[in-house]
Design a protein around this motif. Structure first.
Motif, PDB file in Angstrom:
ATOM      1  N   SER A  17      40.262  25.873 103.574  1.00  0.00           N
ATOM      2  CA  SER A  17      40.753  25.407 104.893  1.00  0.00           C
ATOM      3  C   SER A  17      42.074  24.886 104.904  1.00  0.00           C
ATOM      4  CB  SER A  17      39.844  23.984 105.137  1.00  0.00           C
ATOM      5  OG  SER A  17      40.040  23.085 104.061  1.00  0.00           O
ATOM      6  N   LEU A  18      42.630  24.722 103.664  1.00  0.00           N
ATOM      7  CA  LEU A  18      44.189  24.285 103.348  1.00  0.00           C
ATOM      8  C   LEU A  18      44.885  25.535 103.143  1.00  0.00           C
ATOM      9  CD1 LEU A  18      44.175  21.115 101.089  1.00  0.00           C
ATOM     10  CD2 LEU A  18      44.269  21.327 103.741  1.00  0.00           C
ATOM     11  N   VAL A  19      44.287  26.583 102.399  1.00  0.00           N
ATOM     12  CA  VAL A  19      44.875  28.094 102.711  1.00  0.00           C
ATOM     13  C   VAL A  19      45.127  28.350 104.112  1.00  0.00           C
ATOM     14  CG1 VAL A  19      44.607  30.430 102.160  1.00  0.00           C
ATOM     15  CG2 VAL A  19      44.051  28.634 100.404  1.00  0.00           C
ATOM     16  N   ASN A  20      44.197  28.091 105.162  1.00  0.00           N
ATOM     17  CA  ASN A  20      44.193  28.557 106.391  1.00  0.00           C
ATOM     18  C   ASN A  20      45.342  27.703 107.001  1.00  0.00           C
ATOM     19  OD1 ASN A  20      41.886  30.070 106.123  1.00  0.00           O
ATOM     20  ND2 ASN A  20      40.640  28.907 107.064  1.00  0.00           N
ATOM     21  N   LEU A  26      53.124  28.752 107.736  1.00  0.00           N
ATOM     22  CA  LEU A  26      54.278  29.588 107.312  1.00  0.00           C
ATOM     23  C   LEU A  26      54.787  30.397 108.435  1.00  0.00           C
ATOM     24  CD1 LEU A  26      53.358  31.154 103.766  1.00  0.00           C
ATOM     25  CD2 LEU A  26      54.907  29.274 104.437  1.00  0.00           C
ATOM     26  N   ASP A  27      53.812  30.540 109.452  1.00  0.00           N
ATOM     27  CA  ASP A  27      54.309  31.531 110.649  1.00  0.00           C
ATOM     28  C   ASP A  27      55.569  30.683 111.233  1.00  0.00           C
ATOM     29  OD1 ASP A  27      52.611  33.280 110.645  1.00  0.00           O
ATOM     30  OD2 ASP A  27      51.264  32.502 111.849  1.00  0.00           O
ATOM     31  N   SER A  28      55.792  29.099 111.335  1.00  0.00           N
ATOM     32  CA  SER A  28      56.879  28.823 111.843  1.00  0.00           C
ATOM     33  C   SER A  28      58.079  29.026 111.049  1.00  0.00           C
ATOM     34  CB  SER A  28      56.635  27.010 111.900  1.00  0.00           C
ATOM     35  OG  SER A  28      55.681  26.871 112.837  1.00  0.00           O
ATOM     36  N   LEU A  29      58.085  29.112 109.789  1.00  0.00           N
ATOM     37  CA  LEU A  29      59.137  29.439 109.058  1.00  0.00           C
ATOM     38  C   LEU A  29      59.542  30.751 108.672  1.00  0.00           C
ATOM     39  CD1 LEU A  29      58.327  27.280 106.087  1.00  0.00           C
ATOM     40  CD2 LEU A  29      59.303  26.561 108.195  1.00  0.00           C
ATOM     41  N   LYS A 316      51.628  38.402 104.500  1.00  0.00           N
ATOM     42  CA  LYS A 316      51.228  37.088 104.832  1.00  0.00           C
ATOM     43  C   LYS A 316      49.949  37.402 105.922  1.00  0.00           C
ATOM     44  CE  LYS A 316      52.368  34.064 107.884  1.00  0.00           C
ATOM     45  NZ  LYS A 316      51.005  33.721 108.384  1.00  0.00           N
ATOM     46  N   ARG A 317      50.090  38.407 106.609  1.00  0.00           N
ATOM     47  CA  ARG A 317      49.173  38.686 107.793  1.00  0.00           C
ATOM     48  C   ARG A 317      47.761  39.268 106.951  1.00  0.00           C
ATOM     49  NH1 ARG A 317      53.511  41.606 110.199  1.00  0.00           N
ATOM     50  NH2 ARG A 317      54.408  40.407 112.060  1.00  0.00           N
TER      51      ARG A 317
END
Length: 326
Positions: A17-20, A26-29, A316-317
């Motif tokens: 859940s925290l990996v999610n 990370l998308d924001s960065l 990342k995707r």
């Protein structure tokens, strides 16, 4: 199952859940199209300042620094490719760094998410910074504004500043530049000389970076301290946590300015020419004793896509989002 240490345990038991949540954060960065908000870095040019007044130096609280933005923006992750790559490898394959220090740094972030979720030279800009972490990272609190003591004996600390005062804030910029020169003098062996400074209010944070080798000054967008991805660790914004982790551990996770950034000079060298030697060679940490509004609406944003960063986005995707579980 037995573990050699708590660090090894967190690498294995860190919940999906925290990996999610990390994957989304990370998308924001990295991605300017991210729906949660894009954390970018914008180079700044110094138009005028009191960094090298011919008569005296000024404390950080009285620093004057008029700046304007360059039209190009970079993703926050563009200067932290090492740190973001480390996170992506862990999310994809549970890969743990071989380097002992990098492994320790990663474990600190995972533990936090899992478990709880100086002064300068009187001849130039100088003064007390609010917080220094491990004598490496400066944090300037902008919740209050310093004022001179009045004859009536009122507190010298009065009045809250608005969150937007963090943007192009002269005090934080001055602290960042001075500290960058000081760290370059202390650690000439560093692989790069891009040093950070965090500005904080009760609601937001901002990160400045100054490279005293190439004269490059970068400012991040405002990062909310709460919301965005609040479910991971109470109401604390997960993006702010990851950004703080990257910045505090910049010695291990930061790659320095990219070649393209080196052309966007802050012009501090020319601004402070009269006393540049003081900044470069004579800064000291310790008690010094007694010794322009700009219109951002005209900025044309040109997002830069670094090949290595594009590769990180593709990797990342590949992280498969799974139902929350712990």
């Amino acid at each position: 199952m037995s573990y050699d240490s708590d660090d090894d345990r967190v690498f294995v038991e860190f919940p999906k859940s925290l990996v999610n949540a990390l994957n989304i954060g990370l998308d924001s960065l990295m991605d300017e199209t991210n729906w949660m908000g894009y954390i970018s870095l914008t180079p700044l040019k110094i138009l005028n300042s009191n960094a090298a007044d011919c008569h005296e130096g000024f404390p950080f609280s009285k620093a004057y620094c008029c700046t304007e933005k360059y039209s190009t923006q970079y993703s926050f992750g563009s200067v932290f490719r090492t740190g973001i790559s480390m996170l992506i490898e862990f999310m994809l394959h549970r890969t743990v760094p071989d380097n002992k220090q990098e492994k320790f740094v990663l474990s600190k972030l995972l533990h936090y998410l899992f478990d709880y979720l100086d002064t300068g030279n009187w001849m130039v800009w100088h003064g007390n910074v609010d917080v220094i972490i491990n004598n490496e990272v400066v944090i300037g609190s902008q919740d209050v504004e310093e004022k001179d003591c009045s004859p009536g004996g009122k507190s010298p600390v009065e009045g809250k500043l608005k969150s937007n005062s963090l943007s192009r804030n002269p005090q934080v910029i001055a602290q960042n530049i001075v500290f960058s020169f000081l760290q370059k003098h202390r650690h000439p062996e560093s692989e790069n000389f891009l040093f950070p400074c965090i500005g904080v209010t009760g609601k937001d944070m901002i990160v400045y970076f100054y490279d005293s080798m190439h004269d490059v000054l970068l400012e991040s967008t405002l990062i909310p301290l709460h919301g965005m991805i609040p479910s991971a660790v109470s109401n604390i914004n997960l993006v702010a946590i990851v950004v703080s982790w990257l910045v505090v551990n910049y010695k291990y996770l930061c790659d320095g300015v990219m070649e393209e950034m080196k052309t966007m000079k802050a012009e501090f060298f020319s601004q402070a020419e009269a006393k540049l030697a003081v900044y470069k060679f004579d800064l000291k940490a310790g008690d010094v004793g007694n010794s322009c509004p700009m219109d951002d609406s005209q900025d044309k944003v040109k997002n830069f896509h670094h090949p290595f960063l594009m590769d990180l986005k593709k990797r990342k995707r590949m992280v498969v989002l799974e139902p929350s579980e712990r």
